[in-house]
Design a protein around this motif. Structure first.
Motif, PDB file in Angstrom:
ATOM      1  N   LEU A   2     -31.778  97.133  23.148  1.00  0.00           N
ATOM      2  CA  LEU A   2     -32.749  96.554  22.227  1.00  0.00           C
ATOM      3  C   LEU A   2     -33.045  95.139  22.686  1.00  0.00           C
ATOM      4  O   LEU A   2     -32.287  94.561  23.475  1.00  0.00           O
ATOM      5  CB  LEU A   2     -32.199  96.554  20.805  1.00  0.00           C
ATOM      6  CG  LEU A   2     -31.877  97.923  20.212  1.00  0.00           C
ATOM      7  CD1 LEU A   2     -31.312  97.772  18.805  1.00  0.00           C
ATOM      8  CD2 LEU A   2     -33.095  98.817  20.214  1.00  0.00           C
ATOM      9  N   GLU A  47     -27.793  99.020  21.395  1.00  0.00           N
ATOM     10  CA  GLU A  47     -28.268  99.515  20.096  1.00  0.00           C
ATOM     11  C   GLU A  47     -27.146  99.634  19.064  1.00  0.00           C
ATOM     12  O   GLU A  47     -27.362  99.378  17.880  1.00  0.00           O
ATOM     13  CB  GLU A  47     -28.956 100.869  20.283  1.00  0.00           C
ATOM     14  CG  GLU A  47     -29.730 101.302  19.073  1.00  0.00           C
ATOM     15  CD  GLU A  47     -30.699 102.433  19.355  1.00  0.00           C
ATOM     16  OE1 GLU A  47     -31.217 102.988  18.370  1.00  0.00           O
ATOM     17  OE2 GLU A  47     -30.945 102.753  20.522  1.00  0.00           O
ATOM     18  N   LEU A  50     -26.643  96.682  16.692  1.00  0.00           N
ATOM     19  CA  LEU A  50     -27.740  96.263  15.822  1.00  0.00           C
ATOM     20  C   LEU A  50     -27.285  95.820  14.427  1.00  0.00           C
ATOM     21  O   LEU A  50     -27.712  94.754  13.963  1.00  0.00           O
ATOM     22  CB  LEU A  50     -28.807  97.361  15.717  1.00  0.00           C
ATOM     23  CG  LEU A  50     -30.024  97.021  14.860  1.00  0.00           C
ATOM     24  CD1 LEU A  50     -30.766  95.798  15.397  1.00  0.00           C
ATOM     25  CD2 LEU A  50     -30.962  98.223  14.780  1.00  0.00           C
ATOM     26  N   LYS A  54     -28.056  92.020  13.197  1.00  0.00           N
ATOM     27  CA  LYS A  54     -28.848  91.739  11.989  1.00  0.00           C
ATOM     28  C   LYS A  54     -28.074  90.844  11.028  1.00  0.00           C
ATOM     29  O   LYS A  54     -28.635  89.917  10.441  1.00  0.00           O
ATOM     30  CB  LYS A  54     -29.238  93.037  11.291  1.00  0.00           C
ATOM     31  CG  LYS A  54     -30.362  93.787  11.947  1.00  0.00           C
ATOM     32  CD  LYS A  54     -30.698  95.020  11.109  1.00  0.00           C
ATOM     33  CE  LYS A  54     -31.923  95.733  11.580  1.00  0.00           C
ATOM     34  NZ  LYS A  54     -32.261  96.874  10.725  1.00  0.00           N
ATOM     35  N   LEU A  67     -37.337  92.013  16.540  1.00  0.00           N
ATOM     36  CA  LEU A  67     -36.409  92.912  17.236  1.00  0.00           C
ATOM     37  C   LEU A  67     -37.209  94.116  17.706  1.00  0.00           C
ATOM     38  O   LEU A  67     -38.038  94.638  16.952  1.00  0.00           O
ATOM     39  CB  LEU A  67     -35.298  93.381  16.287  1.00  0.00           C
ATOM     40  CG  LEU A  67     -34.301  92.327  15.822  1.00  0.00           C
ATOM     41  CD1 LEU A  67     -33.398  92.911  14.747  1.00  0.00           C
ATOM     42  CD2 LEU A  67     -33.461  91.839  16.991  1.00  0.00           C
ATOM     43  N   SER A  69     -37.327  97.914  20.144  1.00  0.00           N
ATOM     44  CA  SER A  69     -36.759  98.982  20.965  1.00  0.00           C
ATOM     45  C   SER A  69     -37.870  99.450  21.888  1.00  0.00           C
ATOM     46  O   SER A  69     -39.055  99.300  21.578  1.00  0.00           O
ATOM     47  CB  SER A  69     -36.249 100.140  20.100  1.00  0.00           C
ATOM     48  OG  SER A  69     -37.322 100.761  19.433  1.00  0.00           O
ATOM     49  N   ILE A  78     -38.680  96.619  15.252  1.00  0.00           N
ATOM     50  CA  ILE A  78     -37.660  97.164  14.349  1.00  0.00           C
ATOM     51  C   ILE A  78     -37.636  96.267  13.113  1.00  0.00           C
ATOM     52  O   ILE A  78     -37.589  95.046  13.225  1.00  0.00           O
ATOM     53  CB  ILE A  78     -36.263  97.146  15.009  1.00  0.00           C
ATOM     54  CG1 ILE A  78     -36.266  97.999  16.269  1.00  0.00           C
ATOM     55  CG2 ILE A  78     -35.192  97.597  14.038  1.00  0.00           C
ATOM     56  CD1 ILE A  78     -35.006  97.828  17.088  1.00  0.00           C
TER      57      ILE A  78
END
Length: 80
Positions: A2, A47, A50, A54, A67, A69, A78
């Motif tokens: 990501l 990933e 994540l 966050k 963010l 992907s 995202i």
């Protein structure tokens, strides 16, 4: 992988430091041309990290552009 994009170099370097401190593997890279951000630097991370990324962004009030992907060769935003 990501990608986290920023509007300032200061926030990119701050986020890198915070992720390093949390033992989250990350790599600084150029922001892809497809993503229009105010900063030429982005961070790539796995990933599976994540949820923790966050949490750090919210708790530490890191200002990010977004963010993303990569799906079918295109970057998709995202939701935080």
């Amino acid at each position: 992988m990501l990608l986290m994009a920023f509007d300032s170099t200061q926030q990119a370097l701050r986020a890198e430091m915070l992720l390093d401190y949390a033992d989250i593997e990350n790599d600084m890279c150029p922001t892809p041309k497809e993503i229009t951000a105010g900063c030429a630097l982005s961070l790539e991370f796995q990933e599976e990290d994540l949820p923790e990324v966050k949490r750090i962004i919210k708790e530490e009030r890191v200002d990010i552009h977004g963010l993303y992907s990569k799906e079918d060769g295109h970057y998709v935003n995202i939701e935080l």
